[in-house]
Design a protein around this motif. Structure first.
Motif, PDB file in Angstrom:
ATOM      1  N   VAL A  20       0.895  -1.325   0.057  1.00  0.00           N
ATOM      2  CA  VAL A  20      -0.003   0.022  -0.026  1.00  0.00           C
ATOM      3  C   VAL A  20       0.817   1.108  -0.116  1.00  0.00           C
ATOM      4  CG1 VAL A  20      -1.617   1.355   1.319  1.00  0.00           C
ATOM      5  CG2 VAL A  20      -1.963  -1.318   1.017  1.00  0.00           C
ATOM      6  N   PHE A  21       2.011   1.270   0.888  1.00  0.00           N
ATOM      7  CA  PHE A  21       2.910   2.368   0.846  1.00  0.00           C
ATOM      8  C   PHE A  21       3.374   2.661  -0.482  1.00  0.00           C
ATOM      9  CE2 PHE A  21       2.445   1.886   5.456  1.00  0.00           C
ATOM     10  CZ  PHE A  21       2.777   3.361   5.828  1.00  0.00           C
ATOM     11  N   VAL A  22       3.878   1.579  -1.215  1.00  0.00           N
ATOM     12  CA  VAL A  22       4.646   1.733  -2.379  1.00  0.00           C
ATOM     13  C   VAL A  22       3.935   2.087  -3.621  1.00  0.00           C
ATOM     14  CG1 VAL A  22       5.557   0.273  -4.314  1.00  0.00           C
ATOM     15  CG2 VAL A  22       6.526  -0.139  -1.770  1.00  0.00           C
ATOM     16  N   SER A  23       2.482   1.756  -3.533  1.00  0.00           N
ATOM     17  CA  SER A  23       1.692   1.830  -4.602  1.00  0.00           C
ATOM     18  C   SER A  23       1.265   3.436  -4.416  1.00  0.00           C
ATOM     19  CB  SER A  23       0.269   1.136  -4.375  1.00  0.00           C
ATOM     20  OG  SER A  23       0.431  -0.102  -4.550  1.00  0.00           O
ATOM     21  N   ILE A  24       1.026   3.975  -3.107  1.00  0.00           N
ATOM     22  CA  ILE A  24       0.727   5.355  -2.883  1.00  0.00           C
ATOM     23  C   ILE A  24       1.924   6.317  -3.456  1.00  0.00           C
ATOM     24  CG2 ILE A  24       0.144   7.199  -1.436  1.00  0.00           C
ATOM     25  CD1 ILE A  24      -1.665   5.237   0.053  1.00  0.00           C
ATOM     26  N   LEU A  93      -1.558  -0.651  -7.480  1.00  0.00           N
ATOM     27  CA  LEU A  93      -1.313   0.319  -8.527  1.00  0.00           C
ATOM     28  C   LEU A  93      -2.622   0.688  -9.195  1.00  0.00           C
ATOM     29  CD1 LEU A  93       2.140  -0.988  -9.993  1.00  0.00           C
ATOM     30  CD2 LEU A  93       1.625   0.908  -8.589  1.00  0.00           C
ATOM     31  N   ILE A  94      -3.428  -0.314  -9.402  1.00  0.00           N
ATOM     32  CA  ILE A  94      -4.746   0.288  -9.968  1.00  0.00           C
ATOM     33  C   ILE A  94      -5.403   1.100  -9.165  1.00  0.00           C
ATOM     34  CG2 ILE A  94      -7.180  -0.609 -10.676  1.00  0.00           C
ATOM     35  CD1 ILE A  94      -5.622  -3.500 -11.634  1.00  0.00           C
ATOM     36  N   PHE A  95      -5.586   0.774  -7.727  1.00  0.00           N
ATOM     37  CA  PHE A  95      -6.326   1.686  -6.962  1.00  0.00           C
ATOM     38  C   PHE A  95      -5.768   2.947  -6.562  1.00  0.00           C
ATOM     39  CE2 PHE A  95      -8.473  -2.558  -6.015  1.00  0.00           C
ATOM     40  CZ  PHE A  95      -9.722  -2.113  -5.972  1.00  0.00           C
ATOM     41  N   ALA A  96      -4.413   2.917  -6.312  1.00  0.00           N
ATOM     42  CA  ALA A  96      -3.737   4.136  -6.162  1.00  0.00           C
ATOM     43  C   ALA A  96      -3.702   5.196  -7.198  1.00  0.00           C
ATOM     44  CB  ALA A  96      -2.254   3.946  -5.808  1.00  0.00           C
ATOM     45  N   LYS A  97      -3.833   4.729  -8.635  1.00  0.00           N
ATOM     46  CA  LYS A  97      -4.040   5.779  -9.659  1.00  0.00           C
ATOM     47  C   LYS A  97      -5.330   6.368  -9.774  1.00  0.00           C
ATOM     48  CE  LYS A  97      -3.351   5.391 -14.814  1.00  0.00           C
ATOM     49  NZ  LYS A  97      -2.228   5.984 -14.587  1.00  0.00           N
ATOM     50  N   LYS A  98      -6.211   5.827  -9.213  1.00  0.00           N
ATOM     51  CA  LYS A  98      -7.601   6.786  -8.983  1.00  0.00           C
ATOM     52  C   LYS A  98      -7.316   7.934  -7.921  1.00  0.00           C
ATOM     53  CE  LYS A  98     -10.264   2.599 -10.251  1.00  0.00           C
ATOM     54  NZ  LYS A  98     -11.372   1.503  -9.625  1.00  0.00           N
ATOM     55  N   LEU A  99      -6.287   7.742  -6.920  1.00  0.00           N
ATOM     56  CA  LEU A  99      -6.288   8.886  -6.240  1.00  0.00           C
ATOM     57  C   LEU A  99      -5.662  10.029  -6.695  1.00  0.00           C
ATOM     58  CD1 LEU A  99      -4.823   6.888  -3.175  1.00  0.00           C
ATOM     59  CD2 LEU A  99      -7.191   7.366  -3.323  1.00  0.00           C
ATOM     60  N   GLU A 100      -5.829  11.254  -6.382  1.00  0.00           N
ATOM     61  CA  GLU A 100      -5.393  12.649  -6.755  1.00  0.00           C
ATOM     62  C   GLU A 100      -4.034  12.773  -6.157  1.00  0.00           C
ATOM     63  OE1 GLU A 100      -8.087  15.732  -6.263  1.00  0.00           O
ATOM     64  OE2 GLU A 100      -9.748  14.959  -7.231  1.00  0.00           O
ATOM     65  N   SER A 101      -3.241  13.411  -7.196  1.00  0.00           N
ATOM     66  CA  SER A 101      -1.944  13.781  -6.668  1.00  0.00           C
ATOM     67  C   SER A 101      -2.121  14.802  -5.672  1.00  0.00           C
ATOM     68  CB  SER A 101      -1.134  14.387  -7.929  1.00  0.00           C
ATOM     69  OG  SER A 101       0.250  14.913  -7.292  1.00  0.00           O
ATOM     70  N   ILE A 102      -1.228  14.727  -4.548  1.00  0.00           N
ATOM     71  CA  ILE A 102      -1.350  15.558  -3.398  1.00  0.00           C
ATOM     72  C   ILE A 102      -0.753  16.899  -3.595  1.00  0.00           C
ATOM     73  CG2 ILE A 102      -0.795  15.742  -0.847  1.00  0.00           C
ATOM     74  CD1 ILE A 102      -1.376  12.955  -0.593  1.00  0.00           C
ATOM     75  N   PHE A 112       8.475  12.972  -0.426  1.00  0.00           N
ATOM     76  CA  PHE A 112       7.300  12.065   0.383  1.00  0.00           C
ATOM     77  C   PHE A 112       7.176  10.534  -0.475  1.00  0.00           C
ATOM     78  CE2 PHE A 112       6.179  15.948   2.346  1.00  0.00           C
ATOM     79  CZ  PHE A 112       5.705  15.516   3.689  1.00  0.00           C
ATOM     80  N   GLY A 113       7.469  10.685  -1.942  1.00  0.00           N
ATOM     81  CA  GLY A 113       7.237   9.429  -2.642  1.00  0.00           C
ATOM     82  C   GLY A 113       8.354   8.615  -2.098  1.00  0.00           C
ATOM     83  N   GLY A 114       9.698   9.137  -2.016  1.00  0.00           N
ATOM     84  CA  GLY A 114      10.836   8.199  -1.606  1.00  0.00           C
ATOM     85  C   GLY A 114      10.708   7.808  -0.151  1.00  0.00           C
ATOM     86  N   VAL A 115      10.113   8.536   0.785  1.00  0.00           N
ATOM     87  CA  VAL A 115       9.984   7.948   1.968  1.00  0.00           C
ATOM     88  C   VAL A 115       8.707   6.825   2.075  1.00  0.00           C
ATOM     89  CG1 VAL A 115       8.698   8.660   4.365  1.00  0.00           C
ATOM     90  CG2 VAL A 115      10.244  10.168   3.405  1.00  0.00           C
ATOM     91  N   LEU A 116       7.749   7.144   1.277  1.00  0.00           N
ATOM     92  CA  LEU A 116       6.694   6.056   1.163  1.00  0.00           C
ATOM     93  C   LEU A 116       7.315   4.563   0.459  1.00  0.00           C
ATOM     94  CD1 LEU A 116       3.580   8.102   0.363  1.00  0.00           C
ATOM     95  CD2 LEU A 116       3.992   7.077   2.400  1.00  0.00           C
ATOM     96  N   LEU A 117       8.156   4.981  -0.424  1.00  0.00           N
ATOM     97  CA  LEU A 117       8.768   3.878  -1.093  1.00  0.00           C
ATOM     98  C   LEU A 117       9.699   3.086  -0.261  1.00  0.00           C
ATOM     99  CD1 LEU A 117       8.252   2.943  -4.232  1.00  0.00           C
ATOM    100  CD2 LEU A 117      10.159   4.017  -4.709  1.00  0.00           C
TER     101      LEU A 117
END
Length: 222
Positions: A20-24, A93-102, A112-117
């Motif tokens: 989940v963290f990676v996908s987001i 990735l399918i579900f995360a793609k539906k989320l808006e870019s923050i 933030f992307g690096g931290v979550l990844l």
């Protein structure tokens, strides 16, 4: 038996949280800003950008050969975890793609992307699974050459980020390097935790039998 089942369930729950963290991290922060990860994931992002094929499909296809290699080299338990991680990542990735870019701020997205990844990949690795075949290829090559695993992974990622210059531009490739650096540091922290690193030197003429026994005791070989 009940304890073993609970342990397995807990393990896959933590792997799922990591996914989940990676996908987001990828779909909400990095990819919308044309920032990539290293390894197979980075190659998949560039391939998806160029071919317009879904990222989740490309990630699975490129990792499949390494999953079969893991079955032979790392054992059934590890390969099953690898397969589960790939399926979960594809769905994530399918579900995360539906989320808006923050954020549209490139630096914030990178950090933030690096931290979550880093947290996500660290959890996946810590609980006995894998999301990228680059490390596995590095292990195989290191056995046949003088190149260490770390050197091979670094060379691969430098090549990937160099290619990214021609696709996304120099600045995005540099941001990708920053995200990769942040993620790699967090991966080490999550995987190792607060434990001290311990090493043991075993001198034996029965290398294969000893290595198999160690892997089995660690739960990496079935």
């Amino acid at each position: 038996m009940l304890h073993s089942i609970r342990t397995i369930i807990a393990r896959y729950i933590m792997i799922t949280i990591g996914i989940v963290f990676v996908s987001i991290g990828l779909e909400v922060f990095l990819i919308p800003n044309n920032i990539i990860d290293g390894g197979i994931t980075g190659i998949s992002i560039m391939a998806s950008y160029l071919t317009k094929l879904p990222l989740n499909v490309i990630v699975v296809l490129l990792n499949l050969p390494f999953m079969f290699i893991s079955l032979k080299q790392m054992g059934k338990r590890f390969a099953i975890g690898y397969l589960y991680a790939m399926i979960a990542l594809s769905i994530g990735l399918i579900f995360a793609k539906k989320l808006e870019s923050i954020t549209q701020d490139t630096l914030l997205a990178t950090l933030f992307g690096g931290v979550l990844l880093g947290i996500g990949v660290g959890l996946v690795i810590r609980y006995g699974a894998c999301m990228d075949g680059t490390e596995m290829a590095a292990i195989l090559i290191s056995k046949k050459t003088n190149t260490s695993v770390g050197q091979f992974v670094l060379i691969c990622n430098l090549f990937i980020f160099t290619v990214a210059i021609f696709i996304f531009g120099f600045d995005r490739a540099m941001y990708s390097l920053v995200a990769y650096f942040v993620a790699s540091k967090l991966i080490d922290t999550v995987v190792e935790g607060s434990n001290q690193v311990k090493a043991a030197l075993v001198v034996t003429q029965q290398q294969e039998a000893v290595s198999q026994a160690i892997l089995k005791n660690l739960g990496l070989l079935v």
